[in-house]
Design an enzyme around this catalytic site. Structure first.
Site, PDB file in Angstrom:
ATOM      1  N   HIS A  64       0.948  -1.267   0.046  1.00  0.00           N
ATOM      2  CA  HIS A  64       0.108   0.073  -0.022  1.00  0.00           C
ATOM      3  C   HIS A  64       0.840   1.077   0.016  1.00  0.00           C
ATOM      4  O   HIS A  64       0.392   2.554  -0.029  1.00  0.00           O
ATOM      5  CB  HIS A  64      -0.738  -0.221   1.113  1.00  0.00           C
ATOM      6  CG  HIS A  64      -0.377   0.687   2.589  1.00  0.00           C
ATOM      7  ND1 HIS A  64      -0.125  -0.413   3.507  1.00  0.00           N
ATOM      8  CD2 HIS A  64      -0.120   1.498   3.107  1.00  0.00           C
ATOM      9  CE1 HIS A  64       0.566   0.111   4.490  1.00  0.00           C
ATOM     10  NE2 HIS A  64       0.167   1.263   4.216  1.00  0.00           N
ATOM     11  N   ASP A 107      -0.305  -7.651   1.888  1.00  0.00           N
ATOM     12  CA  ASP A 107       0.513  -6.148   1.809  1.00  0.00           C
ATOM     13  C   ASP A 107       2.103  -6.320   1.749  1.00  0.00           C
ATOM     14  O   ASP A 107       2.535  -6.067   2.891  1.00  0.00           O
ATOM     15  CB  ASP A 107      -0.046  -5.547   2.907  1.00  0.00           C
ATOM     16  CG  ASP A 107       0.224  -3.969   2.771  1.00  0.00           C
ATOM     17  OD1 ASP A 107       0.675  -3.513   1.790  1.00  0.00           O
ATOM     18  OD2 ASP A 107      -0.025  -3.369   3.867  1.00  0.00           O
ATOM     19  N   SER A 207       4.767   3.001   7.922  1.00  0.00           N
ATOM     20  CA  SER A 207       4.299   1.645   7.030  1.00  0.00           C
ATOM     21  C   SER A 207       5.596   0.997   6.145  1.00  0.00           C
ATOM     22  O   SER A 207       6.285   1.800   5.665  1.00  0.00           O
ATOM     23  CB  SER A 207       3.216   2.165   6.191  1.00  0.00           C
ATOM     24  OG  SER A 207       1.977   2.129   6.785  1.00  0.00           O
TER      25      SER A 207
END
Length: 252
Positions: A64, A107, A207
């Site tokens: 992402h 992910d 992230s």
């Protein structure tokens, strides 16, 4: 058969995964020598996420973290974001073909770097878990999470200038699923880590960064509900479960 997704400079636009805690809160400043595998993911020279060095010319991050075309690069060997460090352009980001923006499953992205990183005490690949049962993540294991993300959830600052780290325990899978029942399915490609009291967590800007237990990369910072909220652990991509994909494509 799945069609693999590649990100080559500015040729493909990928869907945006909505992650309100896309996630270091409650941690402390650490030198890059403590986590020499830690990289900064840059888009147009601006910090957007973390990444992890797994070989001199290969890295991992979250899928992402690539919602739009590049140019993307990674920087390593720095404690402070403003240090020059060593920068390598990303020739290709291989997004896991099963990645979905709806629940953030799979992910993971494999990054192919234009220039190999020179190894030193500030730059060194992390070890990957074995593919057998002995390499599985278990509840109670404590991993170090690191990055340059927000240090408070409500902060106007988008990042920390200095590298931060925090140690977090893995939460039992069943407990993790119960926590997020109304939000998303916690598949075997995910696990949770955090403390019940809150106050310690990854946050926006972290992230794609590492969750490392005793020198082995078990997780990639993926998702969460806000940051460091009591009763809500962070969600991580399970590297061991996706180890075969990494081996086949990164040849590591």
């Amino acid at each position: 058969m799945h069609t693999q997704c590649f990100l080559l400079l500015s040729t493909i636009t990928l869907p945006i995964l909505h992650t309100p805690g896309s996630r270091i809160i409650g941690g402390s400043k650490i030198p890059i020598t403590a986590t020499p595998y830690q990289l900064i993911l840059l888009r147009a020279r601006v910090h957007i996420c973390g990444a992890v060095l797994i070989a001199p010319q290969r890295a991992l991050s979250a899928a992402h973290c690539f919602p739009n075309p590049g140019p993307y690069s990674v920087k390593g060997g720095v404690t402070n974001l403003q240090e020059p460090g060593f920068v390598s352009h990303i020739n290709m980001a291989l997004i896991h073909p099963n990645f979905t923006k709806t629940n953030g499953d799979y992910d993971l992205s494999v990054l192919f770097l234009a220039t190999p990183f020179p190894l030193s005490d500030k730059i060194r690949p992390v070890a990957l878990p074995s593919e057998g049962p002995e390499g599985e993540i278990r509840a109670g294991m404590v991993g170090k999470v690191s990055g340059w993300g927000k240090t408070t959830h409500n902060s106007d600052e988008l990042r920390s200038e200095d590298l931060k780290g925090v140690d977090l325990p893995v939460v039992a899978q069943e407990k993790c699923q119960k926590k997020f029942d109304y939000f998303q399915v916690i598949t075997e490609r995910k696990f949770c880590a955090g403390v019940e009291k809150g106050g310690e967590d990854a946050c926006t800007g972290d992230s794609g960064g590492p969750f490392v237990v005793e020198g082995v990369l078990y997780g990639i910072v993926s998702d969460g509900l806000d940051c460091a909220q009591p009763g809500w652990p962070g969600i991580y991509t399970n590297v061991q479960v996706l180890r075969g994909f990494i081996r086949e494509n990164a040849e590591v």
